[in-house]
Design an enzyme around this catalytic site. Structure first.
Site, PDB file in Angstrom:
ATOM      1  N   ASP A  75      18.998 120.839  67.346  1.00  0.00           N
ATOM      2  CA  ASP A  75      18.694 120.977  68.770  1.00  0.00           C
ATOM      3  C   ASP A  75      18.375 122.421  69.103  1.00  0.00           C
ATOM      4  OD1 ASP A  75      19.355 118.355  68.972  1.00  0.00           O
ATOM      5  OD2 ASP A  75      21.397 118.714  69.686  1.00  0.00           O
ATOM      6  N   GLU A  85      25.907 113.178  71.967  1.00  0.00           N
ATOM      7  CA  GLU A  85      24.752 112.365  72.355  1.00  0.00           C
ATOM      8  C   GLU A  85      24.793 112.018  73.837  1.00  0.00           C
ATOM      9  OE1 GLU A  85      22.248 112.101  70.584  1.00  0.00           O
ATOM     10  OE2 GLU A  85      23.070 112.676  68.633  1.00  0.00           O
TER      11      GLU A  85
HETATM   12 ZN    ZN Z   1      21.756 116.777  69.586  1.00  0.00          ZN
END
Ligand code: ZN
Ligand code: ADP
Ligand code: MG
Length: 619
Positions: free
Chosen positions: A504, A428
Site C-alpha cells: 500500500d 482491510e
Molecule cells: Zn492494504
C-alpha cells in the site's frame, strides 16, 4: 528401325575404399612430379656455388624458385647424387656455369596446379566431409534441422474429459466462461447478429486455483480441440525459433477451428518489453511480437479462441491487454468457505469416506487453501488411511493431512494465523471504510481476508489500463487516503503497525511522486521533472533521464512526504470517528472471510442509523 538397345548400367557406384586409394595415388604422383626424385638433398646456395667452383656439378635445372642438379658420379662420396637449393638472384650464375662447362636448362614453372589444389580442391573437400558428417549426425529429419517446427508435443487434445462439473468454488469465472463455450458450440448464432467475439481470454489468479483445469473444462464442454502450450516453451535458445513456433501453432489451430489455444504461464512470454538493460531485441521480445501479430491477424469469427493464464498480471506487457487481444480478463479467486466445500466434494468422489467425515468443517479449517491444496488434502488423507490399514478415511486422517499441508504452506507464507488474521481484517476494513467515506473513490466491491497474492483491497485487481491516470487531484488524494486506510486502522486498533502495508505504502508514494513530478500538483508548480515516455506503471523508470539538480530532488522528496503526511492525518481522523464501526465490521469479516458490496452497504447504513440515533439520544 529399331534403336539398338542400350545396355542398362548395372553398377551403382558406391562410396568405396578404391576411390580413396586412387585419389591418394594421384596425389602422390602429382607430388613426385612437382618435387622430383625423393633421394634429393637440400643444400644451401653458398654450398652450391662452392660445388660449382670445385667443378663437382654435372647438370643443372633452373626453375623459377629452385635449382636442381646432379653431381659428377666420381665426386659422390657420402652425399646423395642429386641436390636441390633455393634460387637466389644471381646474374653471374650462368657465366660461371658456362665457364665450368656445366649443362644447364631453364623452365618457366607455373605453380597453378599447386595453387589450385591448395586453395580450391582441398578446402572444398574438407567442407564436403564436414557437411556429410553433420548431416549424418543430426539427419534431415531430426536435431538441428527441425528446430523451427513446434516440438512434437504440440498436438490438439481432443475429447477432453473435463467439464464444468469438475470445477467448483470459482463460480464467477465459470459463469463468464459459459459465454465462450456457447460461442464455440454455435458460432453462427453470435456472428449473424454482428457481434464481436472475444479473441483472447486471460485467466488471472493465484497458483493452484484451477486456471488450467478451467481452460480444459471449456474445451471439454464445447467439445473442441485444445492446444496446450506453456509460455516458457516458446522461449528458446535460438533467436527466431520461438516466433516460428508461434506461427506454427496458429497455423495448426487454423486448420482445427473451432478450437482453443491455451497458453499457460503467459508471464514467461509476455513480460513488459524494453526493460532489458542490455538492450536489443531478445528472443522473448521477438516471440511476443509474433504472438501479437498472429492475434491481430486472426479472424475471431473463425472460431479460434486464445485462452491464457497468469498469476502475475501486473508484469504483463500492456500491449497484450489491449482490445482485440486478451481484452477479456477473468479473475479466478481463491475459493471461499462454500467453494472449498464444493471442491472437496468433487475430489472425495472416488474415496471411501467414514460417516464421521464432515466436509463443511474441513472447509472451515482451511481458509486460504486453493483447489490444488484441497485436492492434495484428500489424496494425503487417503494415503494415510491406507498406511494405517483402515477400511475408510476418517476425520482424523483429514486433520493430519491438513496439518501437514498447512505446515508446507506456512513456509510459503500463503496462510495466516489467528492473530495475523485479526490484523488483516482490521487492515482491510480500514481500506473499505475510508473508501466508502470519501466522495470520489471507486465503490468497494468486496472485502476479503482470504489471502491472495495480487490485490490490495482484498479484491480490486489492478490491471494496467491506459486511462487509469486520468484523474483529478482530489481523486488522487482520495486514492492515497484509501491506500493508507489499512495502515491507519492497524495503528488505531492495535497501536502497532505491521509489514503488511508495504505494498500500500509503495503505491501511495508512487501516486504522490507522480503528482509532484509529472502532473504539477504541488507547491513546486506546473513543472514536469521528467519525460514520461513509456507506460511506467511498475516504476520502470530506467530509460528516463533526470533533468534536475540534487536540490530539486530534495524538494520533490519533501513535497511527496508532505502529501503523504497530510493525507495520513486526514485518514486517521476519518477512522477515529468510525472506530466502533471499524471494530464491528472487522469482527464480521473474520467470521465470514468475505463481505460483498451489498452486505457492506446494508451494514454501513444500519450502523449510520444507530449512530444518528445515539447522537439524538444524547441531545
Ligand atoms: Zn492494504
Ligand atoms: P492453476 O493452473 O491455477 O495453477 P490447476 O488448474 O493446475 O491450477 O489446478 C491443479 C489441480 O488442482 C487440478 O488438476 C484440480 O485437481 C485441482 N483444482 C484446482 N482448482 C480446482 C477447482 N476450482 N475445482 C476443482 N479442482 C480444482
Ligand atoms: Mg496452471
Amino acid at each position: 528401325m529399331k534403336e539398338p538397345e542400350k545396355k542398362p548400367t548395372k553398377k551403382q557406384f558406391g562410396f568405396s575404399i578404391w576411390y580413396i586409394l586412387i585419389g591418394a595415388f594421384a596425389l602422390l604422383s602429382i607430388h613426385a612430379y612437382l618435387f622430383g626424385p625423393v633421394a634429393t638433398e637440400n643444400i644451401s646456395y653458398s654450398e652450391f656455388k662452392m660445388l660449382i667452383k670445385e667443378g663437382k656439378v654435372e647438370t643443372c635445372h633452373i626453375t623459377s624458385s629452385l635449382i636442381r642438379g646432379t653431381l659428377r658420379e666420381e665426386d659422390v662420396s657420402q652425399k646423395k647424387r642429386t641436390f636441390v637449393t633455393a634460387r637466389v638472384e644471381d646474374p653471374e650464375l650462368v657465366k660461371e656455369l658456362e665457364a665450368k662447362g656445366i649443362k644447364y636448362s631453364g623452365e618457366y614453372e607455373s605453380p597453378w596446379v599447386q595453387t589450385f589444389l591448395l586453395t580450391w580442391i582441398f578446402p572444398i573437400a574438407i567442407f564436403f566431409l564436414i557437411w556429410r558428417f553433420v548431416l549424418k549426425k543430426v539427419g534431415p529429419t531430426g536435431g538441428i534441422m527441425s528446430i523451427g517446427k513446434s516440438k512434437g508435443r504440440l498436438y490438439a487434445q481432443e475429447d477432453l474429459k473435463f467439464t464444468f462439473n469438475d470445477v467448483a468454488g470459482i463460480d464467477e469465472a465459470k459463469e463468464e466462461l459459459q459465454e465462450v463455450v456457447e460461442f464455440l458450440k454455435t458460432p453462427h448464432k453470435f456472428t449473424s447478429l454482428g457481434g464481436r467475439i472475444p479473441k483472447g481470454v486471460l485467466l488471472v489468479g493465484a497458483p493452484g486455483t484451477g486456471k488450467t483445469l478451467l481452460a480444459k473444462a471449456v474445451a471439454g464442454e464445447a467439445g473442441v480441440p485444445f492446444f496446450n502450450i506453456s509460455g516458457s516453451e516458446f522461449v528458446e535458445m535460438f533467436v527466431g525459433v520461438g516466433a516460428a513456433r508461434v506461427r506454427d501453432l496458429f497455423s495448426q489451430a487454423d486448420q482445427k477451428a473451432p478450437c482453443i489455444i491455451f497458453i499457460d504461464e503467459l508471464d514467461a512470454l509476455g513480460k513488459t518489453r524494453g526493460i532489458n538493460p542490455i538492450g536489443g531485441h531478445d528472443e522473448r521480445e521477438q516471440t511476443l511480437n509474433q504472438l501479437l501479430v498472429e492475434m491481430d491477424g486472426f479472424e475471431s469469427n473463425k472460431g479460434v479462441i486464445i485462452m491464457s493464464a497468469t498469476n502475475r498480471p501486473e508484469i504483463l506487457d500492456p500491449a497484450l491487454l489491449r482490445a482485440g487481444r486478451f481484452d477479456r480478463q477473468i479473475v479466478v479467486d481463491r475459493p471461499d468457505l462454500n467453494g472449498r466445500e464444493a471442491i472437496l466434494l468433487i475430489h472425495v468422489k472416488g474415496v471411501k469416506l467414514d460417516k464421521n467425515v464432515d466436509l463443511k468443517s474441513i472447509a472451515a479449517m482451511t481458509p486460504g487453501f486453493v483447489g490444488a491444496d484441497l485436492a492434495n488434502i484428500v489424496n494425503e488423507a487417503a494415503l494415510l488411511a491406507a498406511r494405517f490399514d483402515k477400511k475408510t478415511v476418517c476425520m482424523s486422517e483429514f486433520e493430519e493431512a491438513i496439518e501437514r499441508i498447512m505446515a508446507g504452506l506456512e513456509k510459503k507464507k500463503r496462510l495466516i494465523n489467528k492473530q495475523e488474521k485479526e490484523i488483516v481484517a482490521h487492515h482491510e476494513c480500514g481500506h473499505a471504510l475510508v473508501a466508502s467515506s470519501l466522495p470520489t473513490t471507486d465503490k468497494v466491491k468486496k472485502i476479503s481476508i482470504i489471502p491472495r497474492g495480487i490485490a490490495a483491497l482484498g479484491y480490486t485487481l489492478q490491471l494496467p489500463t491506459e486511462d487509469r491516470y486520468m484523474m483529478t487531484k482530489a481523486e488522487l488524494i482520495d486514492r492515497i487516503s484509501v491506500l493508507l486506510g489499512g495502515r491507519a486502522a492497524e495503528e488505531l486498533i492495535f497501536n502497532e503497525v505491521s509489514t503488511g502495508a508495504q505494498n500500500d505504502l509503495e503505491k501511495a508514494t508512487d501516486i504522490a511522486r507522480r503528482m509532484v513530478k509529472f502532473y504539477g500538483m504541488s507547491k513546486l508548480g506546473l513543472v514536469t521533472f521528467e519525460h514520461n515516455g513509456k507506460p511506467t506503471f511498475l516504476g520502470l523508470d530506467m530509460g528516463l533521464k533526470r533533468e534536475y539538480s540534487e536540490e530539486t530532488a530534495r524538494e520533490i522528496d519533501l513535497e511527496v512526504k508532505s502529501i503523504i503526511d497530510e493525507t495520513l492525518t486526514k485518514t486517521k481522523e476519518i477512522l477515529r470517528k468510525k472506530k466502533n464501526i471499524l471494530i464491528k465490521l472487522a469482527k464480521r469479516l473474520m467470521e465470514k472471510e468475505v463481505i460483498e458490496a451489498e452486505e457492506l452497504k446494508k451494514f454501513l447504513s444500519s450502523e449510520d442509523e444507530k449512530e444518528t440515533d445515539e447522537s439524538k439520544n444524547i441531545k
